[in-house]
Design a protein around this motif. Sequence first.
Motif, mmCIF file in Angstrom:
data_model
loop_
_atom_site.group_PDB
_atom_site.id
_atom_site.type_symbol
_atom_site.label_atom_id
_atom_site.label_comp_id
_atom_site.label_asym_id
_atom_site.label_seq_id
_atom_site.Cartn_x
_atom_site.Cartn_y
_atom_site.Cartn_z
ATOM 1 N N MET A 78 0.800 -1.222 0.000
ATOM 2 C CA MET A 78 0.000 0.000 0.000
ATOM 3 C C MET A 78 0.836 1.277 0.000
ATOM 4 O O MET A 78 1.753 1.422 0.789
ATOM 5 N N ARG A 79 0.484 2.156 -0.918
ATOM 6 C CA ARG A 79 1.038 3.520 -0.916
ATOM 7 C C ARG A 79 -0.127 4.476 -0.725
ATOM 8 O O ARG A 79 -1.156 4.351 -1.398
ATOM 9 N N HIS A 80 0.069 5.419 0.182
ATOM 10 C CA HIS A 80 -1.031 6.350 0.464
ATOM 11 C C HIS A 80 -0.443 7.682 0.902
ATOM 12 O O HIS A 80 0.605 7.721 1.527
ATOM 13 N N GLU A 94 7.281 6.960 6.093
ATOM 14 C CA GLU A 94 8.359 5.988 5.805
ATOM 15 C C GLU A 94 8.174 5.325 4.438
ATOM 16 O O GLU A 94 7.066 5.309 3.872
ATOM 17 N N HIS A 95 9.259 4.789 3.952
ATOM 18 C CA HIS A 95 9.263 4.031 2.691
ATOM 19 C C HIS A 95 10.293 2.914 2.888
ATOM 20 O O HIS A 95 11.406 2.961 2.358
ATOM 21 N N PRO A 96 9.919 1.919 3.705
ATOM 22 C CA PRO A 96 10.933 0.943 4.144
ATOM 23 C C PRO A 96 11.620 0.158 3.032
ATOM 24 O O PRO A 96 12.831 -0.076 3.112
ATOM 25 N N SER A 109 10.331 14.096 3.125
ATOM 26 C CA SER A 109 10.788 12.852 2.500
ATOM 27 C C SER A 109 10.654 11.620 3.394
ATOM 28 O O SER A 109 11.358 11.465 4.384
ATOM 29 N N ARG A 110 9.803 10.697 2.970
ATOM 30 C CA ARG A 110 9.697 9.404 3.667
ATOM 31 C C ARG A 110 10.953 8.569 3.400
ATOM 32 O O ARG A 110 11.337 7.737 4.208
ATOM 33 N N VAL A 111 11.594 8.820 2.254
ATOM 34 C CA VAL A 111 12.832 8.099 1.934
ATOM 35 C C VAL A 111 13.926 8.505 2.931
ATOM 36 O O VAL A 111 14.670 7.665 3.444
ATOM 37 N N ALA A 112 13.995 9.812 3.221
ATOM 38 C CA ALA A 112 15.006 10.286 4.182
ATOM 39 C C ALA A 112 14.772 9.630 5.539
ATOM 40 O O ALA A 112 15.720 9.196 6.202
ATOM 41 N N LEU A 139 17.720 14.040 -2.370
ATOM 42 C CA LEU A 139 16.267 13.884 -2.245
ATOM 43 C C LEU A 139 15.582 14.808 -3.235
ATOM 44 O O LEU A 139 16.057 15.921 -3.487
ATOM 45 N N ARG A 140 14.453 14.369 -3.727
ATOM 46 C CA ARG A 140 13.661 15.223 -4.622
ATOM 47 C C ARG A 140 12.980 16.317 -3.809
ATOM 48 O O ARG A 140 12.527 16.077 -2.691
ATOM 49 N N LEU A 141 12.934 17.501 -4.391
ATOM 50 C CA LEU A 141 12.137 18.573 -3.765
ATOM 51 C C LEU A 141 10.679 18.201 -3.977
ATOM 52 O O LEU A 141 10.208 18.148 -5.114
ATOM 53 N N GLN A 142 9.958 17.909 -2.905
ATOM 54 C CA GLN A 142 8.593 17.383 -3.034
ATOM 55 C C GLN A 142 7.603 18.540 -3.112
ATOM 56 O O GLN A 142 6.904 18.840 -2.140
ATOM 57 N N LYS A 143 7.568 19.144 -4.279
ATOM 58 C CA LYS A 143 6.742 20.353 -4.433
ATOM 59 C C LYS A 143 5.275 20.070 -4.111
ATOM 60 O O LYS A 143 4.570 20.934 -3.623
ATOM 61 N N HIS A 160 19.827 8.513 -5.507
ATOM 62 C CA HIS A 160 18.595 9.326 -5.582
ATOM 63 C C HIS A 160 17.451 8.327 -5.740
ATOM 64 O O HIS A 160 17.545 7.420 -6.566
ATOM 65 N N PRO A 161 16.376 8.488 -4.957
ATOM 66 C CA PRO A 161 15.297 7.492 -5.050
ATOM 67 C C PRO A 161 14.450 7.626 -6.310
ATOM 68 O O PRO A 161 13.670 6.724 -6.638
ATOM 69 N N GLY A 162 14.593 8.773 -7.011
ATOM 70 C CA GLY A 162 13.757 9.027 -8.172
ATOM 71 C C GLY A 162 12.333 9.358 -7.737
ATOM 72 O O GLY A 162 11.938 8.989 -6.632
ATOM 73 N N PRO A 163 11.567 10.032 -8.558
ATOM 74 C CA PRO A 163 11.967 10.623 -9.828
ATOM 75 C C PRO A 163 12.867 11.851 -9.616
ATOM 76 O O PRO A 163 12.767 12.530 -8.603
ATOM 77 N N LEU A 164 13.753 12.088 -10.590
ATOM 78 C CA LEU A 164 14.737 13.169 -10.455
ATOM 79 C C LEU A 164 14.176 14.498 -10.948
ATOM 80 O O LEU A 164 13.454 14.522 -11.941
HETATM 81 N N1 ASP Z 1 9.776 7.796 -5.085
HETATM 82 C C1 ASP Z 1 10.068 8.220 -3.737
HETATM 83 C C2 ASP Z 1 8.811 8.221 -2.891
HETATM 84 O O1 ASP Z 1 7.788 7.764 -3.327
HETATM 85 C C3 ASP Z 1 10.781 9.519 -3.685
HETATM 86 C C4 ASP Z 1 10.064 10.695 -4.256
HETATM 87 O O2 ASP Z 1 8.921 10.623 -4.707
HETATM 88 O O3 ASP Z 1 10.684 11.759 -4.228
HETATM 89 O O4 ASP Z 1 8.871 8.662 -1.777
#
Ligand code: ASP
Length: 329
Positions: free
Chosen positions: A103-105, A131-133, A164-167, A218-222, A258-262
């Motif tokens: 699940m992604r939400h 988180e994004h384990p 960032s959940r990746v961070a 990390l992507r800037l999550q605009k 970088h987790p992408g998208p760039l």
């Molecule tokens: N793809 C990763 C995420 O879903 C990173 C990102 O979107 O910036 O968290």
Amino acid sequence: MNRSLLTIRHLDADTIHEMIDLAASFRTAIMRGETLRPKDPKVIGLLFFESSTRTRVSFEQATSYLGYRFTNFSSSGSSMSKGETLKDTILTLRSERLDGVVMRHRASGAPFLAHQLFDGHVVNAGDGEHEHPTQALGDALTVLSHLKSIQGLNVAIVGDVLHSRVARSNAWLFHKLGADVRLIGPRTLMPTHGGLLPGRIFHDLEPGIEDADVVMCLRLQKERMQDGLMTSTKEYRKMYQVNQETLRWARPGALVMHPGPLNRGVELDDFAADGPQSMILQQVENGIYVRMAALHWIFAQPQAKKAAKATEPPAEKTSKKKSSAGAKA
Ligand code: ASP
């Protein structure tokens, strides 16, 4: 309650190593062209309430390689567009006899609800800013494909840490495995309660990435930013971009991730994205193997042991002292 993989924060180092070892073994098996034939194949629901390219496709690949089946669910076109709640949707999917859900939400914590209602067997594929384990597990597998151990590494995580959940997952994972974690970014994009995340905070790139073995952009999550958090993209680029020049402050040959998208040309330049130090495409591929490992780990509990045995890959170790996830991605 059955197992779920919801966070890295709540895993201990041994379990993290166990999953990375398992992923490395799956990678070896796939590279050798082995076909996994489970006796009790599972049916996994892929529930993506937020967009995804890498994570969704690699879960599809992971279920196929495991000999499982998947069914894709998207909220648009489902009864959610008629107003059905998340809770009722999950209960319905459970009655459809799915064995587990990915699940992604956009709401932090939504997979926890799924875990309760589904009685476990849930993988968090990214929840809001939480988180994004599996991303972090894949990143660790990638690092261990090039460096012997995570213990003692300097790991710099640069950019929009706040959203960032990746961070978050990576800070916990690399900290738990003994790395020195640095979080680098502007004050407006850094959590105010730094204490909730392991790692030292830097607001200047140079001291933050000095001697870094691994530089994660990390992507800037605009889409999660309120107006005004950043002065301008131009200024961000000037202060925090990871590029050929700024990479000189890190260790020679530091791994760039970088987790992408760039946002090419913003968080990183073409040299960082495509040059010899870039791990970005390996991260994508390793995402498949860690997702196989996550699903296997979930179903490999005592009551599911028999079924899991049929998908048992050859043993491979990435233990704390000596790591051998060294097989190439
Ligand atoms: N793809 C990763 C995420 O879903 C990173 C990102 O979107 O910036 O968290």
